[in-house]
Design an enzyme around this catalytic site. Structure first.
Site, PDB file in Angstrom:
ATOM      1  CE  LYS A  79      38.445  44.183  47.857  1.00 15.98           C
ATOM      2  NZ  LYS A  79      39.657  43.931  48.041  1.00 15.98           N
TER       3      LYS A  79
ATOM      4  CD  GLN B  82      41.373  42.909  51.198  1.00 13.69           C
ATOM      5  OE1 GLN B  82      40.549  42.497  50.542  1.00 13.69           O
ATOM      6  NE2 GLN B  82      41.900  44.042  51.572  1.00 13.69           N
TER       7      GLN B  82
ATOM      8  CG  ASP C  34      43.198  41.965  43.723  1.00 10.05           C
ATOM      9  OD1 ASP C  34      42.493  42.944  43.287  1.00 10.05           O
ATOM     10  OD2 ASP C  34      43.369  41.444  44.920  1.00 10.05           O
TER      11      ASP C  34
END
Ligand code: NDP
Length: 292
Positions: free
Chosen positions: A53, A97, A120
Site C-alpha cells: 500500500k 491494517q 477503507d
C-alpha cells in the site's frame, strides 16, 4: 466456450495512471494526497499488504506515513495516534491494517478514525451512507469489483447477482453496490441450504469466502461474469481463489484470475479513496474554484 480473462494487473495499472495524473494536479495546487497506515503486530501477510500500500502510494505521487507497533502495545497508544492523525490537516486517509491483535476492540478502533478520513469505508457512519445510496468512501475491494464490471460493460440493471460471503468488508458492501445498480441481489453464506441452486442462477457471481476452489464449473451459469475475491494459500505455497479457475473458465463468459484479478484493484481503490478525500479538502479550501 472459454471465458474472457480479466487482467486485474493491466486494468489496475490503467486506473492508477489516471490517479497519478489527478494526484499531480492536486500537488500543483498545493495539496499532496497523504495516506497514513497503522500496523500493529508482526503478522507477515499484514506487513506485506502495508508495504504494498505504501509503495503504491509513492508510485502514484501520493505521500504515505507508516506507523508500526509491537503486538503488546497499549491500545491507548494506537488511539492517541489515530486522534493525532484525525487532527492533522495534511493527512487525508487513515487506515488501520486488520486483523488487530485479539486484545484490541477492532470495532472501537475503526470507529475512532474520523469518517472524513476513513478511506477503507468501514466506519459505521460511512457504512450507513453506503446503505442509504449516498456513499462517502466505498470499501476498496467491492469498489474495485464494480470498476472491473463496469469497464467490461457487464449489464448490471436487471441482472441476477449472487454473492457468496456476507462479511462487512466484502460481501455486504458488494450487495449494496450491486443493488444500487439495480441488480437483483442474493447473498449466500455458510448456512445457505443449496449453494449451487443460487450460483447457477447468477449472471454475475461474486465469490468472497476464503475456501480454495469451492465454486466449480458445474455451479456456474453459462456466460456468467465470475469475480473471484478469495485468496487462498495452497499446500504447494501457490495462491488460488474460491473459484476452480480451470473448470469455471470453460463455462463463464468473463472471469478474474487469482492472483492478478481483484487483488491489485483493492489497493488501486484505496489510492482512489485517498485522492478523493484530498480533492474534497482542496475543494473546501477553494470553494469559488470548486463551483466553477
Ligand atoms: P470472512 O471470513 O469474513 O467471510 C467469509 C464468508 O464466507 C462468510 O460470510 C461465511 O459465512 C462465508 N462462507 C464460509 N464458508 C462457506 C460455505 N461453505 N458456503 C458459503 N459461504 C461460506 O472473509 P472475507 O470476506 O474477509 O474474505 C473472503 C475472501 O476474500 C478471503 O479469501 C480473503 O482473503 C479474500 N479477500 C480478498 C481481498 C482482495 O483484495 N482480493 C480483500 C479482502 C478479502 P458466515 O457468515 O455464515 O460465516
Amino acid at each position: 466456450m472459454t471465458a474472457k480473462i480479466l487482467d486485474g494487473n493491466a486494468f489496475s495499472a490503467k486506473v492508477r495512471e489516471g490517479l497519478a495524473v489527478r494526484a499531480a494536479a492536486l500537488k500543483a495546487a498545493g495539496v499532496t494526497p497523504c495516506l497514513a497506515v497503522i500496523l500493529v503486530g508482526d503478522d507477515a501477510a499484514s506487513a506485506v499488504y502495508v508495504r504494498n500500500k505504501v509503495a503504491a502510494c509513492e508510485k502514484a505521487g501520493m505521500r504515505s506515513l507508516k506507523f508500526v507497533y509491537p503486538s503488546d502495545i497499549e491500545p491507548a497508544v494506537v488511539f492517541a495516534k489515530i486522534a493525532e492523525l484525525n487532527a492533522d490537516p495534511g493527512v487525508h486517509g487513515i487506515l488501520v491494517q486488520l486483523p488487530l491483535p485479539k486484545r484490541f476492540d477492532s470495532d472501537a478502533v475503526l470507529e475512532a478514525i474520523s469518517p472524513e478520513k476513513d478511506v477503507d469505508g468501514f466506519h459505521a457512519e460511512n457504512v450507513g451512507a453506503l446503505v442509504q445510496g449516498n456513499p462517502r468512501f466505498i470499501p476498496c475491494t467491492p469498489y474495485g469489483v464494480m470498476e472491473m464490471l463496469k469497464s467490461e460493460g457487464v449489464k448490471l440493471a436487471g441482472a441476477e447477482a449472487v454473492i457468496v460471503g456476507r462479511s462487512n468488508i466484502v460481501g455486504k458492501p458488494m450487495a449494496m453496490l450491486l443493488l444500487a445498480e439495480s441488480c437483483t441481489v442474493t447473498v449466500c453464506h455458510s448456512r445457505t441450504a443449496d449453494l449451487a441452486f443460487h450460483t447457477r442462477r447468477a449472471d454475475i457471481l461474486i465469490a468472497a469466502v476464503g475456501r480454495a476452489k469451492m465454486i466449480t464449473g458445474d455451479m456456474i451459469k453459462p456466460g456468467a461474469a465470475v469475480i473471484d475475491v478469495g485468496i487462498n494459500r495452497q499446500a504447494d505455497g501457490k495462491l488460488c481463489g474460491d473459484v476452480d479457475f480451470e473448470s469455471a473458465k470453460e463455462v463463464a463468459g468473463l472471469i478474474t484470475p487469482v492472483p492478478g484479478g481483484v487483488g491489485p484493484m483493492t489497493i488501486t481503490m484505496l489510492l482512489a479513496n485517498t485522492l478523493e478525500s484530498a480533492e474534497r479538502v482542496a475543494a473546501e479550501r477553494q470553494p469559488e474554484k470548486a463551483h466553477k
